[in-house]
Design a protein around this motif. Structure first.
Motif, PDB file in Angstrom:
ATOM      1  N   ALA A 159     -46.806 -13.779   6.005  1.00 55.38           N
ATOM      2  CA  ALA A 159     -45.901 -13.813   4.855  1.00 55.38           C
ATOM      3  C   ALA A 159     -45.320 -12.431   4.585  1.00 55.38           C
ATOM      4  N   GLY A 160     -46.147 -11.401   4.707  1.00 58.13           N
ATOM      5  CA  GLY A 160     -45.666 -10.044   4.472  1.00 58.13           C
ATOM      6  C   GLY A 160     -44.642  -9.605   5.492  1.00 58.13           C
ATOM      7  N   LEU A 161     -44.875  -9.984   6.742  1.00 60.74           N
ATOM      8  CA  LEU A 161     -43.939  -9.631   7.801  1.00 60.74           C
ATOM      9  C   LEU A 161     -42.598 -10.342   7.612  1.00 60.74           C
ATOM     10  N   HIS A 162     -42.664 -11.595   7.195  1.00 63.02           N
ATOM     11  CA  HIS A 162     -41.418 -12.332   6.968  1.00 63.02           C
ATOM     12  C   HIS A 162     -40.657 -11.760   5.776  1.00 63.02           C
ATOM     13  N   ALA A 163     -41.385 -11.368   4.742  1.00 58.04           N
ATOM     14  CA  ALA A 163     -40.730 -10.756   3.585  1.00 58.04           C
ATOM     15  C   ALA A 163     -40.058  -9.440   3.986  1.00 58.04           C
ATOM     16  N   LEU A 164     -40.726  -8.668   4.841  1.00 59.00           N
ATOM     17  CA  LEU A 164     -40.134  -7.427   5.329  1.00 59.00           C
ATOM     18  C   LEU A 164     -38.874  -7.721   6.136  1.00 59.00           C
ATOM     19  N   TYR A 165     -38.937  -8.758   6.965  1.00 54.21           N
ATOM     20  CA  TYR A 165     -37.786  -9.153   7.778  1.00 54.21           C
ATOM     21  C   TYR A 165     -36.579  -9.496   6.900  1.00 54.21           C
ATOM     22  N   LEU A 166     -36.790 -10.267   5.857  1.00 59.04           N
ATOM     23  CA  LEU A 166     -35.695 -10.656   4.977  1.00 59.04           C
ATOM     24  C   LEU A 166     -35.132  -9.445   4.227  1.00 59.04           C
ATOM     25  N   ALA A 167     -36.024  -8.587   3.733  1.00 56.72           N
ATOM     26  CA  ALA A 167     -35.572  -7.407   2.996  1.00 56.72           C
ATOM     27  C   ALA A 167     -34.815  -6.445   3.912  1.00 56.72           C
ATOM     28  N   LEU A 168     -35.303  -6.286   5.138  1.00 58.67           N
ATOM     29  CA  LEU A 168     -34.631  -5.409   6.086  1.00 58.67           C
ATOM     30  C   LEU A 168     -33.265  -5.968   6.458  1.00 58.67           C
ATOM     31  N   ALA A 169     -33.162  -7.287   6.588  1.00 56.32           N
ATOM     32  CA  ALA A 169     -31.875  -7.912   6.904  1.00 56.32           C
ATOM     33  C   ALA A 169     -30.843  -7.594   5.827  1.00 56.32           C
ATOM     34  N   LEU A 170     -31.239  -7.663   4.564  1.00 52.94           N
ATOM     35  CA  LEU A 170     -30.312  -7.327   3.479  1.00 52.94           C
ATOM     36  C   LEU A 170     -29.937  -5.851   3.512  1.00 52.94           C
ATOM     37  N   PHE A 171     -30.900  -5.002   3.822  1.00 55.21           N
ATOM     38  CA  PHE A 171     -30.622  -3.562   3.924  1.00 55.21           C
ATOM     39  C   PHE A 171     -29.611  -3.289   5.028  1.00 55.21           C
ATOM     40  N   VAL A 172     -29.811  -3.936   6.177  1.00 49.83           N
ATOM     41  CA  VAL A 172     -28.888  -3.749   7.287  1.00 49.83           C
ATOM     42  C   VAL A 172     -27.490  -4.259   6.914  1.00 49.83           C
ATOM     43  N   ALA A 173     -27.434  -5.444   6.294  1.00 54.41           N
ATOM     44  CA  ALA A 173     -26.134  -5.999   5.893  1.00 54.41           C
ATOM     45  C   ALA A 173     -25.410  -5.059   4.940  1.00 54.41           C
ATOM     46  N   ASP A 174     -26.141  -4.508   3.978  1.00 50.60           N
ATOM     47  CA  ASP A 174     -25.542  -3.589   3.011  1.00 50.60           C
ATOM     48  C   ASP A 174     -25.033  -2.338   3.707  1.00 50.60           C
ATOM     49  N   ASN A 175     -25.811  -1.827   4.662  1.00 49.71           N
ATOM     50  CA  ASN A 175     -25.418  -0.612   5.356  1.00 49.71           C
ATOM     51  C   ASN A 175     -24.229  -0.824   6.286  1.00 49.71           C
ATOM     52  N   LEU A 176     -24.131  -2.006   6.873  1.00 50.68           N
ATOM     53  CA  LEU A 176     -22.967  -2.284   7.712  1.00 50.68           C
ATOM     54  C   LEU A 176     -21.680  -2.221   6.889  1.00 50.68           C
ATOM     55  N   GLN A 177     -21.705  -2.786   5.688  1.00 47.25           N
ATOM     56  CA  GLN A 177     -20.531  -2.717   4.818  1.00 47.25           C
ATOM     57  C   GLN A 177     -20.278  -1.281   4.351  1.00 47.25           C
ATOM     58  N   HIS A 178     -21.355  -0.579   4.054  1.00 43.97           N
ATOM     59  CA  HIS A 178     -21.265   0.805   3.602  1.00 43.97           C
ATOM     60  C   HIS A 178     -20.621   1.682   4.678  1.00 43.97           C
ATOM     61  N   MET A 179     -21.068   1.544   5.912  1.00 42.90           N
ATOM     62  CA  MET A 179     -20.514   2.350   7.000  1.00 42.90           C
ATOM     63  C   MET A 179     -19.057   1.993   7.272  1.00 42.90           C
ATOM     64  N   HIS A 180     -18.719   0.731   7.053  1.00 42.81           N
ATOM     65  CA  HIS A 180     -17.319   0.314   7.205  1.00 42.81           C
ATOM     66  C   HIS A 180     -16.435   1.076   6.217  1.00 42.81           C
ATOM     67  N   THR A 181     -16.860   1.191   4.977  1.00 44.89           N
ATOM     68  CA  THR A 181     -16.088   1.938   3.978  1.00 44.89           C
ATOM     69  C   THR A 181     -15.919   3.392   4.402  1.00 44.89           C
ATOM     70  N   GLU A 182     -17.001   3.991   4.892  1.00 39.95           N
ATOM     71  CA  GLU A 182     -16.923   5.388   5.311  1.00 39.95           C
ATOM     72  C   GLU A 182     -15.964   5.568   6.487  1.00 39.95           C
ATOM     73  N   GLU A 183     -15.995   4.638   7.426  1.00 40.39           N
ATOM     74  CA  GLU A 183     -15.173   4.791   8.625  1.00 40.39           C
ATOM     75  C   GLU A 183     -13.706   4.425   8.396  1.00 40.39           C
ATOM     76  N   THR A 184     -13.414   3.772   7.291  1.00 48.57           N
ATOM     77  CA  THR A 184     -12.013   3.453   6.973  1.00 48.57           C
ATOM     78  C   THR A 184     -11.519   4.347   5.829  1.00 48.57           C
ATOM     79  N   ALA A 185     -12.001   4.108   4.617  1.00 48.28           N
ATOM     80  CA  ALA A 185     -11.494   4.851   3.455  1.00 48.28           C
ATOM     81  C   ALA A 185     -11.805   6.343   3.544  1.00 48.28           C
ATOM     82  N   HIS A 186     -13.056   6.688   3.885  1.00 44.22           N
ATOM     83  CA  HIS A 186     -13.410   8.111   3.931  1.00 44.22           C
ATOM     84  C   HIS A 186     -12.700   8.829   5.067  1.00 44.22           C
ATOM     85  N   ASN A 187     -12.660   8.187   6.237  1.00 49.64           N
ATOM     86  CA  ASN A 187     -11.963   8.838   7.343  1.00 49.64           C
ATOM     87  C   ASN A 187     -10.484   9.051   7.022  1.00 49.64           C
TER      88      ASN A 187
END
Length: 247
Positions: free
Chosen positions: A125-153
């Motif tokens: 259960a703990g490993l699955h919870a980590l998997y779900l939380a990490l998936a959200l972190f990755v999704a958030d960071n993908l959008q975040h990096m997109h902003t940096e590579e478009t608007a910031h650049n």
């Protein structure tokens, strides 16, 4: 559908505008995307009943989180001051996101490190919870990096020459300790395209001691398939590596 098409058109226009410009984000973001994706998949397939496998997964999550925290610090210390100096307010949103990322990084690192100490019947259960939380972190960071590579650049390219951006980049890189740089290269070099990879290795050959370059070259070849290893050797003017296919 129309809004998605407009967004894609905007991304394409930004990319065209930046063709030939020095890109502070491209290489490190390719490394981070690859490391995040691999770690997420690793967590998802980890056997909760295998202690050694679990320990390796925990170590990778912790290593990823440490690199992400360092990346935030590097951008906060060098890229954001450059943006604010000539484009005041341009990084306010991303700076706020960085604060949230640091909170999530600490949470994910703590959650991963707690797993080996869990009772055997709680690990799944703990490993699955980590998997779900990490998936959200990755999704958030993908959008975040997109902003940096478009608007910031776009803002950086409008406000700075390439020579000035290279100075920002070099000042940042000079603060990165060798162990962190080796980790970045581990995930960056095999995930760059061939011209990008060749450019990095050419710069390293020009600026690093020969043993450092040779060591990184050997390590890079070991991470590439035969086709890309051959392209790299050819671009560097080196003889083919024995045993590698030439296709």
């Amino acid at each position: 559908m129309q809004s998605h098409a407009l967004e894609m058109a905007h991304v394409a226009a930004t990319a065209r505008t930046g063709l030939g410009r020095f890109n502070l984000y491209a290489g490190i973001h390719k490394a981070l995307r690859a490391f995040m994706a691999d770690t997420l998949l690793t967590v998802g397939r980890t056997d909760p009943t295998d202690g050694a496998e679990l320990a390796r997964t925990v170590a990778q999550v912790v290593e990823l989180m440490a690199l992400c925290a360092n990346h935030v610090a590097h951008e906060n210390g060098f890229v954001h001051p450059a943006l604010e100096a000539r484009c005041p307010g341009a990084c306010a949103r991303v700076a706020q996101e960085h604060d949230g990322h640091l909170h999530h990084i600490q949470h994910l690192s703590d959650a991963a490190q707690a797993l080996p100490g869990c009772d055997a019947d709680e690990r799944e259960a703990g490993l699955h919870a980590l998997y779900l939380a990490l998936a959200l972190f990755v999704a958030d960071n993908l959008q975040h990096m997109h902003t940096e590579e478009t608007a910031h650049n776009a803002a950086l390219w409008a406000a700075y020459t390439d020579a000035e951006l290279v100075d920002v980049h070099n000042a940042l890189v000079a603060t990165i300790p060798p162990a962190e740089m080796m980790l970045v290269m581990r995930w960056m070099l095999p995930n760059l395209n061939a011209p990008e990879r060749l450019g990095v290795m050419q710069e390293m050959r020009a600026g690093a001691p020969a043993p450092v370059f040779e060591g990184m070259l050997d390590a890079t070849r070991g991470m590439l398939n035969a086709h890309n290893a051959m392209k790299l050797a050819r671009g560097l003017g080196l003889p083919p590596v024995p045993g590698l296919a030439t296709v």
